[in-house]
Design an enzyme around this catalytic site. Structure first.
Site, PDB file in Angstrom:
ATOM      1  N   ASN A  18       0.835  -1.211   0.000  1.00  0.00           N
ATOM      2  CA  ASN A  18       0.000   0.000   0.000  1.00  0.00           C
ATOM      3  C   ASN A  18       0.868   1.259   0.000  1.00  0.00           C
ATOM      4  O   ASN A  18       0.521   2.243  -0.660  1.00  0.00           O
ATOM      5  CB  ASN A  18      -0.963   0.003   1.191  1.00  0.00           C
ATOM      6  N   ARG A  97      -0.063  -2.693  14.952  1.00  0.00           N
ATOM      7  CA  ARG A  97      -0.249  -2.436  16.390  1.00  0.00           C
ATOM      8  C   ARG A  97      -1.381  -1.448  16.601  1.00  0.00           C
ATOM      9  O   ARG A  97      -1.675  -0.638  15.720  1.00  0.00           O
ATOM     10  CB  ARG A  97       1.040  -1.887  17.004  1.00  0.00           C
ATOM     11  N   ASN A 113      -6.360   4.568   8.409  1.00  0.00           N
ATOM     12  CA  ASN A 113      -5.917   3.170   8.274  1.00  0.00           C
ATOM     13  C   ASN A 113      -6.677   2.526   7.122  1.00  0.00           C
ATOM     14  O   ASN A 113      -7.780   2.959   6.774  1.00  0.00           O
ATOM     15  CB  ASN A 113      -6.230   2.421   9.576  1.00  0.00           C
ATOM     16  N   HIS A 115      -8.187  -1.289   6.157  1.00  0.00           N
ATOM     17  CA  HIS A 115      -8.452  -2.599   6.756  1.00  0.00           C
ATOM     18  C   HIS A 115      -9.068  -3.505   5.675  1.00  0.00           C
ATOM     19  O   HIS A 115      -9.938  -3.068   4.929  1.00  0.00           O
ATOM     20  CB  HIS A 115      -9.419  -2.446   7.932  1.00  0.00           C
ATOM     21  N   GLY A 149     -10.049   2.290  19.424  1.00  0.00           N
ATOM     22  CA  GLY A 149     -10.533   0.920  19.295  1.00  0.00           C
ATOM     23  C   GLY A 149      -9.795   0.149  18.216  1.00  0.00           C
ATOM     24  O   GLY A 149      -8.912   0.678  17.535  1.00  0.00           O
ATOM     25  N   ASP A 151     -10.024  -1.120  14.762  1.00  0.00           N
ATOM     26  CA  ASP A 151     -10.746  -0.992  13.492  1.00  0.00           C
ATOM     27  C   ASP A 151     -12.151  -0.424  13.675  1.00  0.00           C
ATOM     28  O   ASP A 151     -13.105  -0.852  13.014  1.00  0.00           O
ATOM     29  CB  ASP A 151     -10.804  -2.354  12.771  1.00  0.00           C
TER      30      ASP A 151
HETATM   31  C1  GRF Z   1      -3.322  -4.768   3.996  1.00  0.00           C
HETATM   32  O1  GRF Z   1      -4.103  -5.855   3.579  1.00  0.00           O
HETATM   33  C2  GRF Z   1      -4.096  -3.858   4.908  1.00  0.00           C
HETATM   34  O2  GRF Z   1      -5.455  -3.878   4.669  1.00  0.00           O
HETATM   35  C3  GRF Z   1      -3.802  -4.411   6.272  1.00  0.00           C
HETATM   36  O3  GRF Z   1      -2.480  -4.887   6.200  1.00  0.00           O
HETATM   37  C4  GRF Z   1      -2.150  -5.208   4.850  1.00  0.00           C
HETATM   38  C5  GRF Z   1      -0.893  -4.468   4.520  1.00  0.00           C
HETATM   39  O4  GRF Z   1      -0.333  -4.863   3.324  1.00  0.00           O
HETATM   40  N1  GRF Z   1      -4.009  -3.387   7.262  1.00  0.00           N
HETATM   41  P1  GRF Z   1       0.920  -4.095   2.746  1.00  0.00           P
HETATM   42  O5  GRF Z   1       2.042  -4.130   3.788  1.00  0.00           O
HETATM   43  O6  GRF Z   1       0.512  -2.686   2.416  1.00  0.00           O
HETATM   44  O7  GRF Z   1       1.309  -4.859   1.521  1.00  0.00           O
END
Ligand code: GRF
Length: 199
Positions: A18, A97, A113, A115, A149, A151
């Site tokens: 990401n 974390r 974030n 998720h 919290g 997520d």
């Molecule tokens: C993703 O699937 C995200 O939704 C979750 O952790 C993963 C991270 O993947 N929070 P990357 O390290 O960005 O490849």
């Protein structure tokens, strides 16, 4: 005089795909921002190596003795690094974390974030496995503001993907990640274009 650009601080613990999607979108000119700093609680994480390979500032923050959160001193150091770097938005990209007051209070309303489920369904770990086990016809990903919290913060945007016959946890996760790599840069671009810079 050029206007200083909106500054991102990216936090991750894992492979960093990401982060790469966001950095590529910046390079392509579709996110009006720059990556000021990449921080990780995992010294040999992919995200730190990828950030350094792009010439970005990338730093390991030793997490301390807890498994699910940083020790308060470590999180205060993380917050200080982000403030010193002039960060306007903290982007969690695979950061594994819980975020606690040292960081939450340093960046109120400025931590997001991604998720891998359609929240509020399937918070927590391995959300794609939870979705497969629950036999739901679709799952997806959610970008949300981070609160204390797990997520639970307000949802900003979601993208759905189907669960198909013959899917495995790996194939579902791969399909979700493709959606993440489209959705996260879009949301970061929108916030970078609309949020005022922090003083
Ligand atoms: C993703 O699937 C995200 O939704 C979750 O952790 C993963 C991270 O993947 N929070 P990357 O390290 O960005 O490849």
């Amino acid at each position: 005089m050029t206007t200083p650009r909106f500054r991102l601080g990216i936090l991750g613990s894992g492979k960093g795909s990401n982060f790469v999607a966001i950095a590529d979108a910046i390079d392509a000119g579709t996110i009006p921002a720059e990556v000021a700093l990449v921080l990780s609680d995992v010294e040999d994480s992919g995200i730190l190596a990828l950030a350094r390979a792009r010439g970005l500032r990338a730093e390991f923050i030793p997490p301390g003795k807890f498994r699910t959160r940083l020790e308060p001193g470590a999180e205060a150091l993380m917050a200080a690094r982000l403030r010193e770097a002039g960060v306007d938005l903290v982007v969690l990209a695979g950061y594994m974390r819980m975020v606690k007051p040292p960081l939450l209070d340093a960046f109120p309303g400025r931590i997001i974030n991604i998720h891998p489920s359609l929240l509020p369904a399937f918070p927590g770990l391995a959300a794609w496995e939870q979705a497969l086990a629950a036999r739901v016809p679709e799952t997806g990903c959610t970008v949300h503001y981070v609160d204390a919290g797990m997520d639970t913060g307000p949802v900003i945007a979601q993208s759905a993907v189907p669960i198909l016959p013959g899917d495995t946890p790996q194939s579902v996760h791969a399909r979700i990640q493709e959606a993440e790599h489209r959705l996260y840069p879009e949301v970061v671009a929108r916030l970078a274009a609309t949020l005022p810079r922090l003083a």
